[in-house]
Scaffold this motif. Structure first.
Motif, short mmCIF file in Angstrom:
data_model
loop_
_atom_site.label_atom_id
_atom_site.label_comp_id
_atom_site.label_asym_id
_atom_site.label_seq_id
_atom_site.Cartn_x
_atom_site.Cartn_y
_atom_site.Cartn_z
N ARG A 35 0.85 -1.20 0.00
CA ARG A 35 0.00 0.00 0.00
C ARG A 35 0.87 1.23 0.00
NH1 ARG A 35 -4.62 -0.76 4.51
NH2 ARG A 35 -5.26 -2.84 3.87
N GLN A 36 0.34 2.26 -0.63
CA GLN A 36 1.07 3.53 -0.63
C GLN A 36 0.71 4.31 0.63
OE1 GLN A 36 0.31 6.05 -4.03
NE2 GLN A 36 2.05 7.38 -3.59
N SER A 37 1.71 4.89 1.26
CA SER A 37 1.46 5.80 2.38
C SER A 37 2.11 7.13 2.04
CB SER A 37 2.06 5.24 3.67
OG SER A 37 2.14 6.27 4.64
N GLU A 38 1.36 8.19 2.27
CA GLU A 38 1.92 9.52 1.98
C GLU A 38 2.24 10.25 3.28
OE1 GLU A 38 0.82 11.68 -1.45
OE2 GLU A 38 -0.63 10.14 -2.07
N ILE A 39 2.45 9.49 4.33
CA ILE A 39 2.83 10.06 5.63
C ILE A 39 4.08 10.93 5.44
CG2 ILE A 39 4.24 8.07 6.28
CD1 ILE A 39 3.25 8.35 9.11
N LYS A 40 4.11 12.04 6.18
CA LYS A 40 5.20 12.99 5.97
C LYS A 40 6.53 12.48 6.53
CE LYS A 40 5.89 17.89 5.89
NZ LYS A 40 6.76 17.60 4.76
N THR A 41 7.57 12.57 5.73
CA THR A 41 8.91 12.17 6.18
C THR A 41 9.79 13.42 6.23
OG1 THR A 41 9.58 11.79 3.91
CG2 THR A 41 8.81 9.87 5.12
N THR A 42 10.92 13.29 6.92
CA THR A 42 11.85 14.42 6.96
C THR A 42 13.03 14.12 6.06
OG1 THR A 42 11.24 14.71 9.24
CG2 THR A 42 13.16 15.94 8.51
N GLU A 43 13.31 15.05 5.16
CA GLU A 43 14.41 14.84 4.21
C GLU A 43 15.57 15.75 4.58
OE1 GLU A 43 14.86 13.99 -0.50
OE2 GLU A 43 12.93 14.07 0.48
N ILE A 44 16.77 15.18 4.61
CA ILE A 44 17.95 16.01 4.90
C ILE A 44 18.81 16.12 3.64
CG2 ILE A 44 18.16 15.60 7.38
CD1 ILE A 44 20.36 13.42 6.52
N GLN A 45 19.64 17.13 3.62
CA GLN A 45 20.63 17.22 2.54
C GLN A 45 21.89 16.55 3.06
OE1 GLN A 45 19.96 18.98 -0.67
NE2 GLN A 45 21.48 17.38 -0.97
N ALA A 46 22.30 15.46 2.43
CA ALA A 46 23.49 14.75 2.90
C ALA A 46 24.37 14.45 1.70
CB ALA A 46 23.08 13.46 3.61
N THR A 47 25.50 13.78 1.95
CA THR A 47 26.42 13.54 0.83
C THR A 47 26.19 12.18 0.18
OG1 THR A 47 28.03 12.82 2.46
CG2 THR A 47 28.29 15.05 1.59
N SER A 48 25.33 11.35 0.76
CA SER A 48 25.04 10.07 0.08
C SER A 48 23.54 9.79 0.12
CB SER A 48 25.81 8.92 0.73
OG SER A 48 25.14 8.46 1.88
N ILE A 49 23.09 9.08 -0.93
CA ILE A 49 21.68 8.73 -1.05
C ILE A 49 21.27 7.84 0.13
CG2 ILE A 49 20.00 7.52 -2.54
CD1 ILE A 49 21.03 9.64 -4.21
N LYS A 50 22.21 6.96 0.53
CA LYS A 50 21.90 6.03 1.62
C LYS A 50 21.62 6.79 2.93
CE LYS A 50 23.94 2.14 4.06
NZ LYS A 50 25.11 1.26 4.13
N GLU A 51 22.43 7.80 3.19
CA GLU A 51 22.24 8.61 4.41
C GLU A 51 20.86 9.29 4.39
OE1 GLU A 51 24.99 11.87 6.29
OE2 GLU A 51 26.02 10.82 4.68
N VAL A 52 20.51 9.84 3.22
CA VAL A 52 19.21 10.51 3.08
C VAL A 52 18.09 9.50 3.33
CG1 VAL A 52 17.68 11.75 1.46
CG2 VAL A 52 20.15 12.14 1.37
N HIS A 114 24.68 7.38 -14.43
CA HIS A 114 23.96 6.27 -13.77
C HIS A 114 22.91 6.80 -12.82
CE1 HIS A 114 27.05 6.94 -10.55
NE2 HIS A 114 26.14 6.42 -9.75
N PHE A 115 21.93 5.96 -12.58
CA PHE A 115 20.96 6.20 -11.52
C PHE A 115 21.29 5.25 -10.38
CE2 PHE A 115 18.00 7.61 -14.90
CZ PHE A 115 17.42 8.72 -14.29
N LYS A 116 21.07 5.74 -9.17
CA LYS A 116 21.21 4.86 -8.02
C LYS A 116 19.93 4.95 -7.19
CE LYS A 116 24.21 3.92 -4.12
NZ LYS A 116 25.53 4.15 -3.57
N ALA A 117 19.44 3.81 -6.75
CA ALA A 117 18.26 3.78 -5.88
C ALA A 117 18.63 3.07 -4.59
CB ALA A 117 17.12 3.03 -6.55
N VAL A 118 18.16 3.62 -3.49
CA VAL A 118 18.34 2.97 -2.19
C VAL A 118 16.96 2.77 -1.58
CG1 VAL A 118 19.26 3.23 0.14
CG2 VAL A 118 20.63 3.98 -1.80
#
Ligand code: IMP
Length: 195
Positions: A35-52, A114-118
């Motif tokens: 199921r899709q949830s659109e609950i609000k998340t907090t996004e940070i600016q970091a140096t890696s996708i994994k950290e975000v 390239h694209f990277k997905a985490v």
């Protein structure tokens, strides 16, 4: 007796991403419903996708019942932009856009991207967090092409299907080779192992 399916939430406000994952999910005989949830998340600016991704996942801890995952991606132009825009992908898409990227690389014959997905998963039965990564290599198109997909899809030519941009592929074709498809298949493997 058939085991009751557990819900697994994909937390995303991006319907394109949800549709891609839903398309992949439907091909698997899993003991989960998605199921899709659109609950609000907090996004940070970091140096890696994994950290975000991990920060985003942890920002909803305790707010959802059951297992849930988020997915964070980035687009990296390795040649000639040394990986730009990477973790700034969304900002760059919203400012200079695909045309701006093509303008930056116009004078270069050779390109590599390239694209990277985490995918970061909180698996409730074991109270564990897991990360699954996927990468797709390719090059840049000379012009914006195709009506499908989203984001940088119209300028990315995947190495496995080098004549078409991601935006010229069906959801299924994109999923077969994409960063998100690869990360997703690792998540499925994990779910099967723990079933
Ligand atoms: P997000 O933070 O994961 O939503 O992605 C960062 C940026 O990359 C956003 O602007 C997205 O539109 C773009 N993006 C993410 N995944 C893809 C994809 O599969 N194709 C094209 N662009 C993408």
């Amino acid at each position: 007796m058939e085991k009751q399916k557990e819900t697994i939430y994909f937390i995303t406000g991006n319907n394109n991403k949800f549709n891609e994952i839903k398309n992949l999910f439907q091909k698997e005989d899993l003991n989960y419903e998605i199921r899709q949830s659109e609950i609000k998340t907090t996004e940070i600016q970091a140096t890696s996708i994994k950290e975000v991704a991990l920060f985003k996942l942890n920002s909803v801890r305790g707010k959802l019942n059951g297992s849930y995952f988020i997915e964070d991606a980035g687009f990296f132009v390795d040649i000639p932009l040394n990986g730009f825009p990477g973790v700034y992908s969304n900002y760059v898409l919203n400012t200079i856009g695909n045309k701006g990227i093509l303008d930056l690389i116009r004078d270069y014959d050779e390109t590599k991207a390239h694209f990277k997905a985490v995918i970061a998963l909180y698996f409730q039965p074991l109270s564990e967090t897991h990360v699954f990564e996927g990468i797709v290599e390719g090059t840049l198109a000379k012009t914006i092409r195709g009506r499908g997909g989203f984001g940088f899809d119209p300028i990315f030519l995947p190495a496995d299907l080098p004549n078409r941009t991601f935006a010229e592929l069906t959801v299924e074709e994109k999923n077969n080779v994409s960063h998100r498809g690869k990360a997703w298949r690792k998540l499925v493997e994990y779910l099967r192992e723990t079933d």
